[in-house]
Scaffold this motif. Sequence first.
Motif, PDB file in Angstrom:
ATOM      1  N   THR A   8      -7.806  -7.719 -10.841  1.00 12.59           N
ATOM      2  CA  THR A   8      -8.315  -6.357 -10.967  1.00 12.59           C
ATOM      3  C   THR A   8      -9.516  -6.164 -10.043  1.00 12.59           C
ATOM      4  O   THR A   8     -10.143  -7.125  -9.591  1.00 12.59           O
ATOM      5  CB  THR A   8      -8.722  -6.066 -12.416  1.00 12.59           C
ATOM      6  N   GLY A  50      -6.481   0.635 -10.833  1.00  8.74           N
ATOM      7  CA  GLY A  50      -6.154   1.551  -9.747  1.00  8.74           C
ATOM      8  C   GLY A  50      -6.474   2.983 -10.137  1.00  8.74           C
ATOM      9  O   GLY A  50      -7.320   3.239 -11.020  1.00  8.74           O
ATOM     10  N   TRP A  84      -5.567  -0.675  -0.979  1.00 11.99           N
ATOM     11  CA  TRP A  84      -4.773  -0.228  -2.108  1.00 11.99           C
ATOM     12  C   TRP A  84      -3.300  -0.140  -1.717  1.00 11.99           C
ATOM     13  O   TRP A  84      -2.956   0.022  -0.545  1.00 11.99           O
ATOM     14  CB  TRP A  84      -5.262   1.145  -2.602  1.00 11.99           C
ATOM     15  N   ARG A  85      -2.496  -0.231  -2.719  1.00 14.09           N
ATOM     16  CA  ARG A  85      -1.057  -0.037  -2.562  1.00 14.09           C
ATOM     17  C   ARG A  85      -0.700   1.255  -3.288  1.00 14.09           C
ATOM     18  O   ARG A  85      -0.993   1.420  -4.473  1.00 14.09           O
ATOM     19  CB  ARG A  85      -0.292  -1.216  -3.170  1.00 14.09           C
ATOM     20  N   THR A 100      -2.655   1.194  -6.729  1.00 14.81           N
ATOM     21  CA  THR A 100      -2.872  -0.061  -7.447  1.00 14.81           C
ATOM     22  C   THR A 100      -3.482  -1.079  -6.502  1.00 14.81           C
ATOM     23  O   THR A 100      -3.476  -0.907  -5.283  1.00 14.81           O
ATOM     24  CB  THR A 100      -1.548  -0.620  -8.008  1.00 14.81           C
ATOM     25  N   THR A 101      -3.974  -2.163  -7.109  1.00  7.29           N
ATOM     26  CA  THR A 101      -4.478  -3.261  -6.291  1.00  7.29           C
ATOM     27  C   THR A 101      -3.322  -3.907  -5.551  1.00  7.29           C
ATOM     28  O   THR A 101      -2.160  -3.826  -5.962  1.00  7.29           O
ATOM     29  CB  THR A 101      -5.182  -4.306  -7.171  1.00  7.29           C
ATOM     30  N   GLU A 102      -3.648  -4.558  -4.459  1.00 11.43           N
ATOM     31  CA  GLU A 102      -2.596  -5.139  -3.634  1.00 11.43           C
ATOM     32  C   GLU A 102      -2.013  -6.414  -4.232  1.00 11.43           C
ATOM     33  O   GLU A 102      -0.848  -6.741  -3.997  1.00 11.43           O
ATOM     34  CB  GLU A 102      -3.153  -5.426  -2.233  1.00 11.43           C
ATOM     35  N   VAL A 114      -1.153  -8.723  -7.655  1.00 10.91           N
ATOM     36  CA  VAL A 114      -0.954  -8.756  -9.105  1.00 10.91           C
ATOM     37  C   VAL A 114      -0.296 -10.076  -9.464  1.00 10.91           C
ATOM     38  O   VAL A 114       0.315 -10.735  -8.600  1.00 10.91           O
ATOM     39  CB  VAL A 114      -0.068  -7.585  -9.593  1.00 10.91           C
ATOM     40  N   ALA A 163      -1.540  -5.058 -15.541  1.00 13.14           N
ATOM     41  CA  ALA A 163      -1.540  -5.055 -14.078  1.00 13.14           C
ATOM     42  C   ALA A 163      -0.120  -4.978 -13.545  1.00 13.14           C
ATOM     43  O   ALA A 163       0.164  -4.239 -12.578  1.00 13.14           O
ATOM     44  CB  ALA A 163      -2.247  -6.305 -13.555  1.00 13.14           C
ATOM     45  N   ARG A 164       0.785  -5.730 -14.173  1.00 13.92           N
ATOM     46  CA  ARG A 164       2.173  -5.709 -13.712  1.00 13.92           C
ATOM     47  C   ARG A 164       2.828  -4.357 -13.996  1.00 13.92           C
ATOM     48  O   ARG A 164       3.563  -3.814 -13.150  1.00 13.92           O
ATOM     49  CB  ARG A 164       2.944  -6.837 -14.394  1.00 13.92           C
ATOM     50  N   TRP A 195       1.283  -1.764 -11.600  1.00 12.68           N
ATOM     51  CA  TRP A 195       1.644  -2.026 -10.198  1.00 12.68           C
ATOM     52  C   TRP A 195       3.104  -1.660  -9.936  1.00 12.68           C
ATOM     53  O   TRP A 195       3.438  -1.074  -8.906  1.00 12.68           O
ATOM     54  CB  TRP A 195       1.398  -3.496  -9.890  1.00 12.68           C
ATOM     55  N   SER A 196       3.993  -2.008 -10.886  1.00 13.12           N
ATOM     56  CA  SER A 196       5.423  -1.806 -10.658  1.00 13.12           C
ATOM     57  C   SER A 196       5.924  -0.439 -11.093  1.00 13.12           C
ATOM     58  O   SER A 196       6.825   0.126 -10.470  1.00 13.12           O
ATOM     59  CB  SER A 196       6.226  -2.887 -11.386  1.00 13.12           C
TER      60      SER A 196
END
Length: 679
Positions: free
Chosen positions: A331, A379, A401-402, A428-430, A432, A490-491, A494-495
């Motif tokens: 994070t 994010g 960032w993504r 989101t963060t790049e 994870v 986070a997952r 991110w996804s």
Amino acid sequence: MLLVVVLGGYALSLVAALLAEARRGETALLRARGASRRQLAGLAAAEGLALVLPAALLGPPLAVALLHLKYPEVTLYGGVWLVAALLATGGVIALTLPSLRRGGTYLAETSGRKRLPMLRKAGLDLVVVALAVLSWLQLRQYAAPTGAGGLGIDPLLSAAPTLGVLTGAVLAVRLLPPVARFAAGRLNRGRSRSALLGTWQAGRRAHAGPMVMLALAVAAATVSWCLAATAQQSRADQAVQQVGTDVRMVETGGTAPDGRAGQLAALPGVRTVVPAFRDWVPTTAGSEPAELIALDPGAAAGVVQARDDTTGGPPAALLGKLAAAAGPDTTGALRPGRITSSAPVHTTAVFAGGRRVDLGTSDRGKPVTFTATGTGLLGFKIDSASPEPVRWRITGQDRGWRAMSSDGNVVLPDDNGVYDVHGRLTLTTEDVPVSVPIALTTAARDAFSNLTSLTVGGAEVRVDVVATIDRVPGSVEKAAVLVDRPALEARLFWSFGIVRDTGEWWIAGDPSDLTGLSGLQVLDRQELASGSDPFSTAARVALFGAALGAMLLAAAGIAADARATAQHRSVELAVLHTLGAGPRLLARSLVIEQALLAGLGALTGLAVGLVVAAAMAPLLVLTPAAGRPVPDALLEVLWGRTLGSAALLVLVALAVSSVTALTATRRLPATRLRLGADQ
């Protein structure tokens, strides 16, 4: 209480046997002069009725009066009198049975005591042992092979501890003569004639009345203490398993309002607050879903509580495995910055733990400058209502960032870090975690056909099983999963851009002054542990009463047996005294005889009681709904009370035998003068 009834029945049977033994000569003389079995039984029944009737009339009012001191609602009703009548009938039958046996000649009646054939004794022993084993198996399966009829109970289950104690006592009686002979052989090497005589006499007494009384009493007391302690400890274990911490507060609305974490942290007595959420995840088709609990293992190390055997060791070690398997923190940290956009755009910062920070709405020519900070940043969520693409940019942050659009496509920024927003954009963060660490129960592991992923909130997440445990803290479900929440969030974010809200709070400490909080269901471990259950105060009082009653009955039986033994041995003692044995030697031999029987009885009863308690006490502890507790009950032994009960009974036996021995030796001169008077 059935143990006390059995012990009382044995004490009464012992008294009846001693009385019949003492009157054997008189009974043989009456038979020789024409007395029939019916006449002898009538005299014995009348005598027994005279002894039992006062107890049957006085016992119920006295028992109700004692109970009324603590429980005013107790009254004297017909059922109490029925129990008293049944016990009185049993007492009269016990005192009458010896006179109903078929008589022989006068010489045969007075020559010695008849004993059961070996096969009949072995058959009775096997019946008791078989019933005890069957009752133990039924306890393990919690099912009844015999119908309970109108009683509503399983007779084998209710009699299981009693049958176990009787089995141990039966085996002890059979082992006493060889043990006594072995002790006599060891003592024969020394010079202690009183010890040799005492152990030899103890080996002759195959019926071993004091030993059986002590074994039954110590075993009954041990089982009572262990059952009460096991039930009390199991109630505390159930509270720990259900709550999982000192206090757990559940949001009745499903999600926590803004500022709830600060409210709880400010409560007096609160040390740590850990946010969590709970969900159900599907398992193999046809199986029930598994319960999922997600929390931060790093923050919960000193908060989560569980019995060590349910989590494969201390819960802190389990949480440490989850935190270590997640790897380094991926994070970010929110820093003060500025947001610009070409049209109205609302921006929200998303943090681990379900926390969100509203950064405001930016517009063309109206940038947003924010000063909010915080760690655990997952994010940003950017929402635009414009049908046309909106250019959006954030500054002040120290990492890349993504970006992902609402349809799942990756959005790349231009050279100035500007993103095109179509409806919703998720930053989101790049980096994870590749997989989410989990710990699950054995039942959950068996229920999942694929242990490489879980479906959480409709999203499939790759997982890594780091531990298989018996129970998940805070859950009473067999199939349950404990998840590292930061890694899972986070997952998911991110996804899929999914953010899970906090639904409950795990609190270490003793929070007070909850009047200002609403929308919370409070689960307090200490309150649940002190609540009512099948082994309530009344049940514990009954168990303590059973232990005390067993000790009193044993003391009475030992006193009766010691007195009868001294009278029966009066002629033998007089002969030994005539042959040169001094009064002190004879007195010491009587004390040693009783001490050996009492010591063997106490040790046997202690061993039998512990074995029966270990095998049956955890199986007898049930929930208010008559189900197995979660987690399973473990044996708890009150060593102080257990060993104290055994030691006290041995001391009582030694004191009674000492007084009886002194009395018997003082009467030796008079007994010597009457030698041969009955020939």
